[in-house]
Design an enzyme around this catalytic site. Structure first.
Site, PDB file in Angstrom:
ATOM      1  N   THR A 166       3.334   2.938  58.371  1.00 53.41           N
ATOM      2  CA  THR A 166       3.428   4.401  58.954  1.00 53.41           C
ATOM      3  C   THR A 166       2.119   4.654  59.510  1.00 53.41           C
ATOM      4  OG1 THR A 166       2.336   5.498  57.197  1.00 53.41           O
ATOM      5  CG2 THR A 166       4.379   4.833  56.263  1.00 53.41           C
ATOM      6  N   HIS A 167       2.305   6.029  60.423  1.00 53.67           N
ATOM      7  CA  HIS A 167       1.517   6.036  61.844  1.00 53.67           C
ATOM      8  C   HIS A 167       0.535   4.626  62.275  1.00 53.67           C
ATOM      9  CE1 HIS A 167       2.207  10.254  60.015  1.00 53.67           C
ATOM     10  NE2 HIS A 167       1.935   9.714  58.751  1.00 53.67           N
TER      11      HIS A 167
ATOM     12  N   SER B 104       3.772 -15.165  83.611  1.00 48.27           N
ATOM     13  CA  SER B 104       2.969 -14.658  84.793  1.00 48.27           C
ATOM     14  C   SER B 104       2.853 -15.603  85.898  1.00 48.27           C
ATOM     15  CB  SER B 104       1.633 -14.031  84.018  1.00 48.27           C
ATOM     16  OG  SER B 104       0.729 -14.010  85.380  1.00 48.27           O
TER      17      SER B 104
ATOM     18  N   ASN C  32       5.955 -13.207  78.679  1.00 52.09           N
ATOM     19  CA  ASN C  32       5.694 -11.440  77.648  1.00 52.09           C
ATOM     20  C   ASN C  32       7.311 -11.787  77.982  1.00 52.09           C
ATOM     21  OD1 ASN C  32       3.284 -11.545  79.215  1.00 52.09           O
ATOM     22  ND2 ASN C  32       4.460 -11.566  81.452  1.00 52.09           N
TER      23      ASN C  32
ATOM     24  N   TYR D 269      39.129  21.652  87.640  1.00 51.39           N
ATOM     25  CA  TYR D 269      38.743  20.970  87.695  1.00 51.39           C
ATOM     26  C   TYR D 269      38.055  21.226  89.138  1.00 51.39           C
ATOM     27  CZ  TYR D 269      37.869  16.154  90.329  1.00 51.39           C
ATOM     28  OH  TYR D 269      37.217  15.406  91.007  1.00 51.39           O
TER      29      TYR D 269
END
EC number: 4.3.2.1
Length: 461
Positions: free
Chosen positions: A159-160, A281, A289, A321
């Protein structure tokens, strides 16, 4: 009949349209995606005209055969578009007239492009629903299969972005799978409102020629007909709902992607993406990646933008319309394509993901059991608030001594509370920790297995 300019509406005009305006007004570049459903709607409408006595049976057969020929040309990739084909309806009607002659001019009797296009869009989105629903189910099934196979794996819950409590890896997977089941339920609800027929509403006032809308509804297998012709041709609630559904689904997928991106870093090293869903890369040879996950995260904002854009369009329109509504189709097509790709890539990522069990286990630490220490005191009869405070004091004692929480002696713990006894050692067992959360929805094995069974049941509905 089209005017000399080739426009379906050109009879009222003496001058020609500016070429720039002509291009600006055209939607054929994207609404050509509707070619098949446009022909499907026209076939049903021709049968409705014959039923109403507005076409002879021979004329209806001629039109139906012509529409079949147009469909063949589209399917074979040989249908030719011309500059005056401003939209898919114009293109199909123009080609039909070339094939069967003046009888084609009767097909549009009592029909407006206003009710035609929204019928086409609903038909197209109905097909899209089936595709997206299938892809979403496949993703959820892959997640549930993984949760079932790796139920014994423990790792830190956060959490956090701070280590919080030990949980099962399966519990994390299911937290995202359950969110996606809500998306599946929402998509079914959107489908109900897509599956309503506007055809037979005309431009605004309805159809004055006795066309049976219930007959058209049955022909096109819709669930119901729209109630008001003015609303039918202008409402795009079903489009807005679809775009919001996609936005919320992408929110869930983006959050899952973010977790996996973090878990895949060297700092966490809990998971590793398959080469099939990674890139490298051009400069740094060591890099691997998580582009699949980063693109899922990024594409969410494209979907959000389409949803917000449509709502901005709708909120300022006067009744019935307006040409602004032409913009709805690009949004639907793009979002449908995005969701199709994202759901398939997400399924591939989940199915091929490698987990590092040892690293997950090593990331568990005794301080994550401070809540368990409080629960221990609760089971000894102490009110939870007092137990929470006592556990916090034990954490402070451990920090002051520079040791892990589980390295405090029984005597040191008893200075915090006399309720501590030798059985406190059970608190420091991570497997024991997760197994105490037996309430439905928790991270105990029995609860995780129950969640798996519930999600599987939802997928069968």
């Amino acid at each position: 009949m089209a005017s000399e300019s080739g426009k379906l509406w050109g009879g009222r005009f003496a001058g020609s349209v500016d070429p720039t305006m002509d291009k600006f007004n055209s939607s054929i570049a994207y609404d050509r995606h509707l070619w098949n459903v446009d022909l499907q709607g026209s076939k049903a409408y021709s049968r409705g005209l014959e039923k109403a006595g507005l076409l002879t049976k021979a004329e209806m057969q001629q039109i139906l055969q012509g529409l079949d020929k147009v469909a063949e040309e589209w399917a074979q990739g040989i249908f030719k578009l011309y500059p005056n084909d401003e939209d898919i309806h114009t293109a199909n009607e123009r080609r039909l007239k070339e094939l069967i002659g003046e009888a084609a001019g009767k097909l549009h009797t009592g029909r407006s492009r206003n009710d035609q296009v929204v019928t086409d869009l609903r038909l197209w989105m109905r097909q899209t629903y089936s595709k997206l629903s299938t892809f979403l189910k496949v993703l959820i099934e892959a997640m549930v299969d993984r949760a079932e196979a790796e139920c014994e794996v423990l790792f830190p819950g956060y959490t956090h972005l701070q280590r919080a409590q030990p949980i099962r890896w399966s519990h994390w997977i299911l937290s995202h799978a359950v969110a996606l089941t809500r998306d599946l339920e929402r998509l079914k609800e959107v489908q109900k409102r897509i599956n309503v027929l506007p055809l037979g509403s005309g431009a605004i006032a309805g159809n004055p020629l006795g066309v049976d809308r219930e007959f058209l509804c049955a022909e096109l297998n819709f669930g119901a007909i729209t109630l008001n012709s003015m609303d039918a041709t202008s409402e795009r609630d079903f489009v807005a709902e679809f775009l919001f559904w996609a936005s919320l689904c992408m929110t869930h997928l983006s959050r899952m992607a973010e977790d996996l991106i973090l878990y895949g870093t060297k700092e966490f090293n809990f998971v590793q993406l398959s080469d099939a869903y990674s890139t490298g890369s051009s400069l740094m040879p060591q890099k691997k990646n998580p582009d699949s996950l980063e693109l899922i995260r990024s594409k969410a904002r494209r979907v959000f933008g389409r949803c917000a854009g449509l709502l901005m369009t709708l909120k300022g329109l006067p009744s019935t319309y307006n040409k602004d509504l032409q913009e709805d189709k690009e949004a639907v097509f793009e979002v449908s394509d995005t969701m199709t790709a994202v759901l398939q890539v997400a399924t591939g990522v989940i199915s091929t993901l490698q987990i590092h069990r040892e690293n997950m286990a090593q990331a568990l630490s005794p301080d994550m059991l401070a809540t368990d220490l409080a629960y221990y005191l609760v089971r000894k009869g102490m009110p939870f608030r007092q137990a929470h405070e006592a556990s916090g004091k034990a954490v402070v004692v451990a920090e002051m001594k520079g040791v892990a929480l589980n390295q405090l002696s029984l005597q040191e713990l008893q200075t915090v509370s006399p309720l501590f006894s030798s059985d406190v050692n059970l608190v420091w067992d991570y497997s024991h920790s997760v197994e105490q959360y037996t309430a439905l929805g928790g991270t105990a094995q029995s609860s995780v297995e129950w969640q798996i069974s519930q999600v599987r049941a939802l997928l069968q509905m």
